[in-house]
Motif scaffolding. Structure first.
Motif, mmCIF file in Angstrom:
data_model
loop_
_atom_site.group_PDB
_atom_site.id
_atom_site.type_symbol
_atom_site.label_atom_id
_atom_site.label_comp_id
_atom_site.label_asym_id
_atom_site.label_seq_id
_atom_site.Cartn_x
_atom_site.Cartn_y
_atom_site.Cartn_z
ATOM 1 N N PRO A 622 -24.762 -23.881 23.433
ATOM 2 C CA PRO A 622 -25.655 -22.819 22.950
ATOM 3 C C PRO A 622 -25.654 -22.761 21.427
ATOM 4 N N GLY A 623 -26.815 -22.521 20.859
ATOM 5 C CA GLY A 623 -26.913 -22.398 19.410
ATOM 6 C C GLY A 623 -27.041 -23.715 18.675
ATOM 7 N N GLU A 624 -26.878 -24.829 19.372
ATOM 8 C CA GLU A 624 -27.034 -26.133 18.740
ATOM 9 C C GLU A 624 -28.417 -26.691 19.043
ATOM 10 N N GLY A 625 -28.998 -27.343 18.046
ATOM 11 C CA GLY A 625 -30.288 -27.987 18.213
ATOM 12 C C GLY A 625 -30.117 -29.480 18.357
ATOM 13 N N HIS A 626 -30.925 -30.224 17.609
ATOM 14 C CA HIS A 626 -30.913 -31.687 17.708
ATOM 15 C C HIS A 626 -29.895 -32.249 16.726
ATOM 16 N N GLY A 627 -28.715 -32.529 17.223
ATOM 17 C CA GLY A 627 -27.592 -32.922 16.381
ATOM 18 C C GLY A 627 -26.644 -31.747 16.222
ATOM 19 N N PHE A 628 -25.375 -31.975 16.484
ATOM 20 C CA PHE A 628 -24.408 -30.887 16.463
ATOM 21 C C PHE A 628 -23.878 -30.687 15.041
ATOM 22 N N ARG A 629 -23.891 -29.439 14.581
ATOM 23 C CA ARG A 629 -23.465 -29.110 13.223
ATOM 24 C C ARG A 629 -22.218 -28.236 13.175
ATOM 25 N N ARG A 630 -21.917 -27.552 14.252
ATOM 26 C CA ARG A 630 -20.773 -26.648 14.264
ATOM 27 C C ARG A 630 -19.494 -27.418 14.557
ATOM 28 N N ALA A 631 -18.439 -27.057 13.856
ATOM 29 C CA ALA A 631 -17.181 -27.772 14.004
ATOM 30 C C ALA A 631 -16.661 -27.721 15.437
ATOM 31 N N ASP A 632 -16.784 -26.563 16.091
ATOM 32 C CA ASP A 632 -16.257 -26.465 17.453
ATOM 33 C C ASP A 632 -17.069 -27.323 18.416
ATOM 34 N N SER A 633 -18.383 -27.465 18.171
ATOM 35 C CA SER A 633 -19.213 -28.312 19.033
ATOM 36 C C SER A 633 -18.815 -29.776 18.897
ATOM 37 N N VAL A 634 -18.669 -30.234 17.640
ATOM 38 C CA VAL A 634 -18.300 -31.634 17.415
ATOM 39 C C VAL A 634 -16.924 -31.918 17.999
ATOM 40 N N THR A 635 -16.003 -30.989 17.838
ATOM 41 C CA THR A 635 -14.659 -31.165 18.392
ATOM 42 C C THR A 635 -14.700 -31.314 19.907
ATOM 43 N N THR A 636 -15.405 -30.409 20.570
ATOM 44 C CA THR A 636 -15.506 -30.465 22.032
ATOM 45 C C THR A 636 -16.137 -31.770 22.490
ATOM 46 N N ALA A 637 -17.202 -32.188 21.792
ATOM 47 C CA ALA A 637 -17.909 -33.405 22.189
ATOM 48 C C ALA A 637 -17.019 -34.636 22.040
#
Length: 663
Positions: A622-637
Motif C-alpha cells: 500500500p502507498g507504493e506506486g511504480h517502483g518502491f521508494r520506502r525503505a520498509d518496502s525495499v527491505t521486505t521485497a
C-alpha cells in the motif's frame, strides 16, 4: 579467517535495511545564485524527495521538511520538479516546486523565518488532475513557464498538455484563469528553453504512437507582445530522428542532442536557416531516452564550451570546445554520470557514481577539470571487499548478435565455496525496456553477491547506450529478443563453467517484470524461479483496456505491433496466455497505487494459476506506486526475494523467514 560454506549461504554485513537506506540518488541539480541546489531521496521518510541547498561556504541544509515531496507526475515518470529565483538585495532566494501529494506548484522562501510553502496553482477538480513539470523563470521574473498536464475525463488518456505561465505572486492559487496558456502545440511537450534575449522559446514535442526515442521535433516560437508564443515551427527532428535535449547557444543558435546518424550526437542548429552541423560526430551517445521531462545530458558554459555526458554502455563527463572540436574528460573515480547537469559562472555541477561508490553531487572546474564531491558524499560502513565487483561482458545471442551485460560474481572475503561447487546466478532484466543498467554500486546486487549468489545484469536488445540499431532490435520483438538475450547470457555462464545450470533464476521490475514472466513461460526449465516486480503480464489489457497511462498507451505499437492487426501477437506473447506453462516457483511484488502497471495485471495471473500447484507468493505494498521508494518496502521485497532463492536453490539459511508459498 575464511569459512568454507556453500554458495548462497554466506553471511554478509550488507543487510536489506542497508541496501534500502542507499536507495535513490540525488537529482535535478541547478545553480541558484552562488549556491547549488538539488533533490535528494529520503527512503526512511516514506520515500519522499526533498530539496537540498549547498551554500557558498560549503554548508548544506534541507530546505523542505516532511511531508513535502518534490516530485511531478507529468507523464507519470515525472520530470524536473523545481526552479528558483536567486537571492537579490533585500530578498532571499525563492523556490518553486511541484508537491507530489496534490501536484500543485508551491512557492517557498527558505530564508524568511517561519515561512511555509504557499500554493501558486489552483486546486484541481480531481485528485492530481493538474500537474506541472520542467519550470523555468520567465523573462522579467514575474512568472514561471512550465508544462501543464490537465485531465478532462475519467480515462488515463483524457488529458491535454500545454506550455503555461504561472504568476509568482500567488494570484492563480484561487483564480485558475490567472494561469496563462502560452501554447498547446503537441500531445507531448517538454518545458520551454528561453533564448538569451528573451524573444524566443524552444521545446521538444511529439505525438502518439511515437515514443520520444523514436521520433520527436525540436520546435521554436516567438514571444508575442501579448505574452503568448506565436509562429511555432520545427527546426530539427522528425519521425525517424529523436531530439532528446536542446539548449540555446546564443540568440539564434541551438545545441541539440539528436540522432539522424543513428547515435545521439550534439548538433549546432541555426534556427533561421535550419542548418544542422554535428559538433563531434562519433559512434557513441551524447544523450539518452527521454523518460522524464527536463533531463539534461549536456549544459552550455557561458563561454560557449559544453559540458556533456557521453559514451557507449557507460557515461563519462567531458568538456567539448566547439571551436576546435576537442573533448576532454573529467578524471576521477566516477564511471557513470547521470542526465542532470548544470553549468553556470564557470563551474559545472553533476551527479556521478562508480562501481565502488554511490551517487554523489560533484562540482567541476571546467578549466583544469578538477572535480570535488560537494554533496551527498558516498559513505560506506562495510568492508569494501564485500561490495560487488562488476565486469563488462558481451555475450553471443541468436544469429550471432551481441548481447551486452554486466557480470557480478559472488564476492565475500570471509567465505569461500567448497571445491568444485558452482554458484547460483540471477539474471537481472532492467525496466523500460528502452533503458539500460549502469555499472555503479548497487547494494541490492551486493545483497545477493555477498551471500554467494551471482548476478548478471543484461542490456538485452532494445537497451540504450549502444546506438539506434541496437535499440531498434526490440521493435515488434518484445517478449522475444529480450527473453532470448537474457537466456543467452545465462547459458553462456553455464557453458563457461561459471554458473550452476540447476540454480539459475531471473528477476526484474516493470518491463523487466514482463521479461521475467515471459522467460518463465517461454523457456520452461531454464530458470528455477523468478522474482516479478510490478509487471506487465497481459498486453491486450494493458494497451487496449485502459490499464496504463497516456505516455505508454501506444508504446506497444512499436514494441509488439499496432492493433488490431497484431492482436494475435498480443495474445500469444503474453505470459497470462501461457499461465499453464508456468511451473517454477515465483514471487510477485506489486505496489497498490501503481497506475503504470496496475495490480489488476498481477491479479489476473494469480486467477489463472489458482489450484494448479505452482508455488508462489504475492506481496502487495500500500502507498507504493511504480517502483518502491520506502525503505520498509525495499527491505521486505529483498528479504522475500532471498527467501525465494533459498527455497528454489535449497539453500540452508537460518537468518531468513521462509517465504509463505501458496500453490
Amino acid at each position: 579467517m575464511t569459512t568454507t560454506a556453500p554458495y548462497g549461504t554466506w553471511t554478509s554485513p550488507i543487510t536489506a535495511q542497508h541496501a534500502a537506506a542507499h536507495g535513490g540518488r540525488p537529482d535535478w541539480v541547478r545553480t541558484v545564485g552562488d549556491e547549488v541546489w538539488w533533490t535528494e531521496p529520503r527512503p526512511a521518510e516514506d520515500g519522499r524527495a526533498t530539496l537540498v541547498r549547498r551554500r557558498a561556504d560549503g554548508t548544506t541544509e534541507t530546505l523542505l521538511p516532511a511531508p513535502w515531496n518534490l516530485r511531478s507526475r507529468v507523464i507519470e515518470y515525472g520530470g524536473m520538479p523545481w526552479t528558483a529565483l536567486p537571492a537579490t538585495a533585500g530578498r532571499g532566494p525563492v523556490a518553486v516546486f511541484s508537491h507530489f501529494a496534490d501536484q500543485r506548484l508551491y512557492r517557498h522562501e527558505p530564508d524568511t523565518p517561519g515561512a511555509a510553502p504557499q500554493p501558486l496553482t489552483p486546486a484541481p477538480d480531481r485528485p492530481a488532475g493538474l500537474r506541472y513539470a520542467d519550470p523555468v523563470i520567465a523573462p522579467g521574473g514575474a512568472e514561471v513557464w512550465c508544462v501543464r498536464e490537465s485531465f478532462h475525463g475519467p480515462g488515463p488518456t483524457d488529458l491535454r498538455r500545454s506550455l503555461v505561465a504561472v504568476p509568482l505572486d500567488g494570484s492563480a492559487a484561487d483564480d485558475p484563469s490567472a494561469v496563462r496558456e502560452l501554447l498547446a502545440d503537441r500531445h507531448f511537450v517538454t518545458g520551454p528553453r528561453i533564448s538569451p534575449d528573451g524573444r524566443r522559446a524552444a521545446w521538444i514535442g511529439w505525438e502518439h504512437p511515437a515514443m520520444p526515442w523514436d521520433g520527436t521535433e525540436l520546435r521554436i516560437a516567438d514571444l508575442a507582445p501579448d505574452g503568448t508564443l506565436t509562429r511555432p515551427r520545427t527546426v530539427a527532428g522528425g519521425p525517424d530522428e529523436a531530439v532528446c535535449q536542446a539548449e540555446w547557444l546564443d540568440d539564434r543558435t541551438l545545441v541539440a542532442a539528436t540522432d539522424p546518424g543513428g547515435w545521439w550526437n550534439l548538433y549546432r542548429i541555426d534556427t533561421e536557416t535550419g542548418e544542422a552541423v554535428a559538433l563531434l560526430p562519433a559512434e557513441e551517445e551524447y544523450g539518452g531516452p527521454l523518460w522524464r521531462i527536463g533531463q539534461r545530458w549536456f549544459a552550455v558554459l557561458p563561454d560557449g564550451r559544453i559540458a556533456v555526458t557521453h559514451g557507449r554502455s557507460s557515461w563519462r563527463l567531458g568538456v567539448l570546445d566547439p571551436a576546435d572540436g576537442t573533448l576532454t574528460d573529467v578524471p576521477g573515480p566516477w564511471t557513470e554520470w547521470a542526465a542532470t547537469l548544470d553549468a553556470h559562472d564557470g563551474r559545472i555541477t553533476a551527479v556521478a557514481a562508480g562501481p565502488d561508490r554511490g551517487w554523489e553531487v560533484v562540482g567541476i572546474d571546467p578549466d583544469d577539470l578538477t572535480a570535488t564531491v560537494i554533496g551527498h558524499p558516498h559513505t560506506e560502513t562495510v568492508d569494501p571487499r564485500h561490495l560487488p565487483a562488476p565486469q563488462a561482458r558481451t555475450f553471443t545471442g541468436p544469429g550471432g548478435r551481441e548481447v551486452h551485460a554486466h557480470l557480478y560474481p559472488p564476492r565475500n572475503p570471509d567465505h569461500t565455496a567448497p571445491p568444485g561447487e558452482l554458484p547460483p546466478y540471477v539474471v537481472f532484466a532492467h525496466g523500460g525496456p528502452t533503458s539500460r543498467t549502469p555499472m555503479v554500486l548497487d547494494l541490492e546486487i551486493g545483497y545477493f553477491t555477498s551471500r554467494g549468489i551471482g548476478v548478471v545484469a543484461v542490456d538485452y536488445g532494445g537497451s540504450t547506450g549502444h546506438g539506434r540499431d541496437y535499440r531498434n532490435r526490440l521493435r515488434g520483438q518484445w517478449g522475444v529478443v529480450d527473453v532470448e538475450d537474457c537466456a543467452a547470457a545465462a547459458r553462456a555462464l553455464v557453458a563457461e563453467g561459471l554458473a550452476d545450470p540447476r540454480r539459475l533464476a531471473i528477476r526484474g521490475g516493470s518491463a523487466g517484470g514482463w521479461t521475467t514472466a515471459a522467460s518463465l513461460t517461454a523457456i520452461p526449465g531454464l530458470y528455477r524461479c523468478g522474482a516479478i516486480y510490478y509487471p506487465v503480464l497481459d498486453l491486450t489489457g494493458w494497451s487496449n483496456a485502459g490499464e496504463t497511462h497516456d505516455f505508454e498507451s501506444r508504446y506497444l505499437d512499436t514494441l509488439v505491433g499496432p492493433l488490431p492487426e497484431a492482436a494475435d501477437r498480443y495474445r500469444d506473447r503474453s505470459p497470462l496466455t501461457h499461465a499453464d506453462r508456468l511451473t517454477a516457483p515465483f514471487l510477485l511484488l506489486q505496489g497498490l497505487d501503481d497506475v503504470i502497471c496496475p495490480p489488476s495485471q498481477a491479479e489476473r495471473l494469480l486467477d489463472r494459476i489458482a489450484g494448479r500447484g505452482v508455488p508462489h507468493s504475492y506481496l502487495t505494498f500500500p502507498g507504493e506506486g511504480h517502483g518502491f521508494r520506502r525503505a520498509d518496502s525495499v527491505t521486505t521485497a529483498l528479504e522475500a526475494e532471498l527467501a525465494l532463492y533459498a527455497h528454489a536453490f535449497a539453500l540452508r539459511r537460518d537468518d531468513l523467514t521462509p517465504l509463505d508459498l501458496h500453490s
